[in-house]
Design an enzyme around this catalytic site. Structure first.
Site, PDB file in Angstrom:
ATOM      1  N   SER A 311       0.903  -1.031  -0.066  1.00 56.33           N
ATOM      2  CA  SER A 311      -0.056  -0.153   0.033  1.00 56.33           C
ATOM      3  C   SER A 311       0.714   1.292   0.297  1.00 56.33           C
ATOM      4  O   SER A 311       1.611   1.378  -0.794  1.00 56.33           O
ATOM      5  CB  SER A 311      -0.821  -0.098   1.277  1.00 56.33           C
ATOM      6  OG  SER A 311      -1.681   0.891   1.215  1.00 56.33           O
ATOM      7  N   ASP A 322      10.536   5.249  -9.680  1.00 55.16           N
ATOM      8  CA  ASP A 322      10.089   5.754 -11.035  1.00 55.16           C
ATOM      9  C   ASP A 322      10.807   7.043 -11.242  1.00 55.16           C
ATOM     10  O   ASP A 322      11.072   7.222 -12.405  1.00 55.16           O
ATOM     11  CB  ASP A 322       8.650   6.042 -11.048  1.00 55.16           C
ATOM     12  CG  ASP A 322       7.847   4.696 -11.359  1.00 55.16           C
ATOM     13  OD1 ASP A 322       8.525   3.542 -11.377  1.00 55.16           O
ATOM     14  OD2 ASP A 322       6.538   4.508 -11.382  1.00 55.16           O
ATOM     15  N   LYS A 336      -0.256  -4.089  -3.571  1.00 52.87           N
ATOM     16  CA  LYS A 336      -1.522  -3.553  -3.313  1.00 52.87           C
ATOM     17  C   LYS A 336      -1.810  -2.292  -3.968  1.00 52.87           C
ATOM     18  O   LYS A 336      -0.946  -1.391  -3.671  1.00 52.87           O
ATOM     19  CB  LYS A 336      -1.784  -3.253  -1.835  1.00 52.87           C
ATOM     20  CG  LYS A 336      -2.996  -2.846  -1.357  1.00 52.87           C
ATOM     21  CD  LYS A 336      -3.307  -3.114   0.041  1.00 52.87           C
ATOM     22  CE  LYS A 336      -4.796  -2.501   0.405  1.00 52.87           C
ATOM     23  NZ  LYS A 336      -4.597  -1.027   0.397  1.00 52.87           N
TER      24      LYS A 336
END
Lengths: 419, 449
Positions: A311, A322, A336
């Site tokens: 999460s 990223d 998740k």
């Protein structure tokens, strides 16, 4: 001519009145008139009208099991397991029905404030395994260690019990004493420790300089409200000691608040999109970090993750990966990528239901896929440097001597310092 | 037109309108096939439960006392909630009820009561008609003796979810019967072999967990070295990395007629590796071996063939080894062919208010001398037949003892062509003592209501 039109208007009125009566029960219950019944009236065979309604099929099966099974069946339990099964059929591990005793444990867990001894437990066939001992907790003062197996509580064996039930036994009134029977691998005899229960607030950030280096190590156990303050304080401390590398440990971090992850990411990224949320009705919402809060970072960062990182901690780690702010070390994360809403029922059971999905900046779908038995197939963040934890060596996360994933992270930091 | 006529006409029109509406309503009731009372009212539970329904999703704080929500109401509400709020629209809502049924059957924690999805049930039915898919074998779950002892000790009344300890009670997946000429037979698989792994995936069973548990307990008492525990843990960890749950394993072995599977079997202390090409294997429902023993599937109408086969014989041997499942009525038909009329024992239940005797009517007045071959994998109705016939001295049993399971199983087919098996009774040769305590408690409770 007149009488013909009169005849038709009477006929139309009669039809209208008849249909009104026909659809009366639908109108009464504020439903649109049932076309299935109308089709049956005019003799059209409709597949859906010959089908047994699901609720009836459910009731028949429920009754059959209660009445015909050769043993007495606990009806309350049968009801709850059927609802669990119903929810499980959606194939989404995060949409779950929790029967009252599980819902209760879940409530306590998410509040993050309870009376206990201050240790996180995981399942073990012999009882419960100590997954983490909180800093400064009664458990730590009494000498409980990570990987200890609790086999007894107050002299009664707990082998074979569910962790939730063992936790219930260990918790109690503030100031009272609980005796834990503990099995430790190197000890021949079980250990009995008496621990005084106290109010536990789980610390969310633990920080230290790794011995013999200038690398800061910070473990974030949960993204909660106080996390950002604790994080800032730790980072200030690190920068005072002029660290040349930072390791953020998110292993075992089950997530928490998106806001908290966003605040923490704002220290590294200035006004950048971190997640895109998609809801069922096509509503798309983008979440960005705040502007003007980013710090000057002139040292390499590594983030430790494992399958228990989920999460909000996946958002944190995935966004850092990223935007190439940090390298990920460890094992794939949980996967998740969705938002849940809790629904409380009056009998104290609860439904957690997935209402939206989110995507990381690069658009990767990290959602976890499992088979019918709940066994992991794919999903989660993939580490840049995969290392499996050596379970035979590890004493506790963050122990540089025995934590081989941490050792790898240190190596990654050192290598990027030279380039 | 005078006033009176107008009045009468007006009243008639109003009455006519009302009558039409009522007629519509009555026709609707007929069409829907419900009684003429308001259907919504009649299915609603008692008033206090209706209140529960209306505020089903009220917050926890609003009601401090725990209220029970009736199962069907809860089912409907939960389905509706998922359909309206879940992130992906639910297209096939039949899967919700299927999931609920699967959950209920699985919760019985009974190796004989099992849910079968469409494919599993198709393969199951085909096998009962003599057309096996997959590797050509009947499989069964075999619990160890100690597991059975635990299961029997726990009468359902005092069975709490936390007592189940289900983690350490996952049975072995065992070959009960190998169909002659099928892939398993060709590869040399034998009845009694149990599955270790399929295509490199370990088929989960609790053998190693139990070893570990014992070693850990011995370690507590100082009778085992920590190294042994660590070694077993490592082994378990290595196996668990790539595993397959037993029900999936059954799918891999018994569904489909193409492709191949690599299976490692345990036989005694040895492990045997086989590569099996799945195929259709045909076998007659009833057949006679060169030695003269008769093998049969206890399915509908098989007794007619049995009658022809044994006509004029004075001695008959029936091979029930590895006979794991059959139909209760079909078994009774076969018993009538083999044995004289009479009472052959009782069907019992744990909460057994009904104590039905097992009675054979129109039996065979001149039965042959009967021998039944049995083994530990003679189960279900085949085992009931063996015990019933031997207890009345009609047949002699030959071979190892049976499992002692004595289940009478019903197969319930569902509208979507899935099904489940449910143990509805156990067989007992003698009348059981008295209804047990839990039953008495239940009855007392009913009186109080």
């Amino acid at each position: 001519m007149r009488s013909v039109s009169k005849f038709f208007s009477v006929l139309a009125a009669s039809c209208f009145l008849f249909l009104l009566g026909f659809a009366w029960r639908d109108l009464q219950s504020l439903n649109p008139p049932s076309t299935a019944s109308l089709k049956r009236l005019i003799g059209v065979k409709d597949a859906s009208s010959t089908k047994i309604p699901d609720t009836k099929l459910y009731q028949l099966t429920y009754n059959r099991i209660v009445n015909d099974y050769y043993r007495k069946v606990d009806e309350e339990n049968l009801k709850y397991v059927s609802l669990e099964g119903l929810t499980r059929s959606l194939g989404d591990p995060h949409t779950a029905f929790l029967m009252p005793r599980f819902a209760e444990a879940f409530e306590l867990e998410t509040k993050g404030n309870f009376v206990g001894v201050g240790a996180r437990l995981s399942p073990d066939p012999l009882g419960a395994r100590v997954a983490n001992v909180f800093d400064g907790s009664p458990a730590q003062r009494a000498g409980v260690q990570m990987n200890d197996v609790i086999t007894g509580v107050d002299g009664k064996t707990v082998s074979g019990k569910e962790v939730e039930d063992i936790v219930k036994l260990i918790r109690g009134d503030e100031g009272t004493v609980v005796k834990l029977t503990i099995l430790r691998e190197k000890l021949a005899k079980p250990l009995v420790l008496a621990i005084r229960r106290a109010r536990i607030t789980t610390p969310t950030v633990e920080a230290k300089l790794l011995p013999g280096t200038k690398i800061g190590y910070m473990m974030i156990t949960n993204f909660a409200e106080p996390t950002i303050d604790q994080f800032d304080k730790a980072l200030d401390q690190f920068e005072k000691s002029k660290i040349n590398g930072l390791i953020i440990d998110l292993r075992g971090n089950p997530g928490g608040l998106l806001q908290s992850a966003k605040d923490t990411l704002s220290r590294f990224l200035d006004n950048k999109v971190i997640v895109t949320m998609r809801e069922r009705d096509g509503i798309v919402e983008k979440v960005r970090t705040d502007a003007g809060l980013a710090r000057m970072i002139d040292y390499p960062i590594a983030i430790l993750i494992n399958e228990d990182s989920a999460s909000a901690s996946e958002i944190f780690a995935g966004v850092m990966q990223d935007y190439k702010v940090a390298k990920l070390v460890g094992e794939h994360s949980y996967g998740k990528a969705s938002v849940q809403k809790p629904v409380n029922f009056i009998d104290k059971s609860m439904l957690k239901i997935t209402i939206a999905r989110y995507y990381l900046p690069r658009g990767t779908d990290i959602s976890r896929r499992v088979d019918e038995d709940g066994v992991y197939i794919s999903g989660g963040l993939q580490p840049d440097y995969p290392v499996e934890l050596d379970l035979d060596k590890i004493k506790s996360f963050g122990d540089i001597k025995t934590d081989n994933q941490l050792q790898k992270a240190v190596e990654v930091i050192k290598n990027s310092q030279y380039h | 037109m005078n006033k009176t006529v107008k009045h009468i006409l007006g009243t008639a029109t109003v009455l006519g309108c009302v009558a039409l509406v009522m007629l519509g309503n009555i026709v609707r009731s007929r069409v829907d096939g419900v009684p003429l009372v308001n259907v919504v009212q009649s299915t609603l539970p008692v008033p206090e439960q209706r209140e529960a329904q209306s505020s089903l999703t009220a917050s926890l704080e609003s009601d401090p006392t725990t209220v029970k929500i009736p199962a069907d109401v809860f089912f409907e509400q939960l389905s509706a909630k998922l359909k309206s709020d879940f992130v992906d629209p639910i297209k096939d809502d039949g899967k919700l009820v299927a999931g609920a049924i699967r959950g209920m059957v699985a919760s019985l924690n009974d190796p004989v009561s099992q849910y079968m999805d469409k494919d599993q049930y198709r393969a199951f039915l085909e096998a009962r008609s003599g057309m096996y898919e997959g590797i050509g074998a009947d499989l069964l779950f075999e619990s160890s003796k100690e597991d059975k002892a635990i299961a029997n000790k726990q009468t359902a009344a005092n069975l709490k979810p936390e007592d189940l300890d289900s983690v350490v009670r996952i049975p072995r997946l065992v070959v009960a019967y190998v169909v002659p000429g099928g892939p398993a037979d060709k590869a040399g698989v034998q009845a009694g072999d149990w599955v270790h792994s399929i295509d490199g995936q370990w088929v989960v069973n609790s053998d190693i967990l139990k070893q570990l548990r014992k070693a850990q307990l011995d370690l507590q008492k100082g009778r085992e070295k920590p190294e042994r525990v660590t070694e077993l843990k490592k082994k378990l960890r290595a196996l668990s990395k790539n595993n397959l749950m037993p029900l999936r394993a059954i799918d891999k072995l018994t569904i489909g007629t193409t492709g191949s599977v690599k299976v490692v079997w345990n036989r005694g202390n040895k492990q045997i590796e086989t590569r099996l090409e799945k195929a259709t294997t045909e076998t007659p429902l009833i057949s006679e071996s060169p030695g003269g023993s008769i093998r049969l599937q206890l399915v509908k109408d098989v007794h007619k063939q049995l009658m022809n086969m044994i006509r004029g014989r004075r001695e008959v041997t029936i091979d029930l080894r590895g006979n794991v499942i059959g139909d209760f009525e079909a078994m009774k038909d076969c018993m009538a062919v083999l044995a004289p009329s009479g009472k052959y024992g009782y069907l019992t239940r744990e909460h057994g208010e009904t104590l039905k005797p097992l009675i054979i009517e129109k039996g065979n007045p001149n039965p042959p001398k009967l021998t039944l071959l049995v083994d530990s994998r003679t189960q279900n109705v085949a085992e009931v037949m063996a015990l019933a016939l031997s207890s009345r001295g009609v047949a002699k049993l030959s071979g190892e003892g049976t499992s002692g399971d004595r289940s009478i199983t019903e197969i319930v087919e569902l509208p979507d062509k899935s099904a489940y098996t449910l143990v509805t009774a156990k067989y007992s040769a003698t009348p059981p003592a008295k209804p047990n305590k839990s039953d008495a408690v239940k009855k007392a409770g009913e009186v109080r209501k």
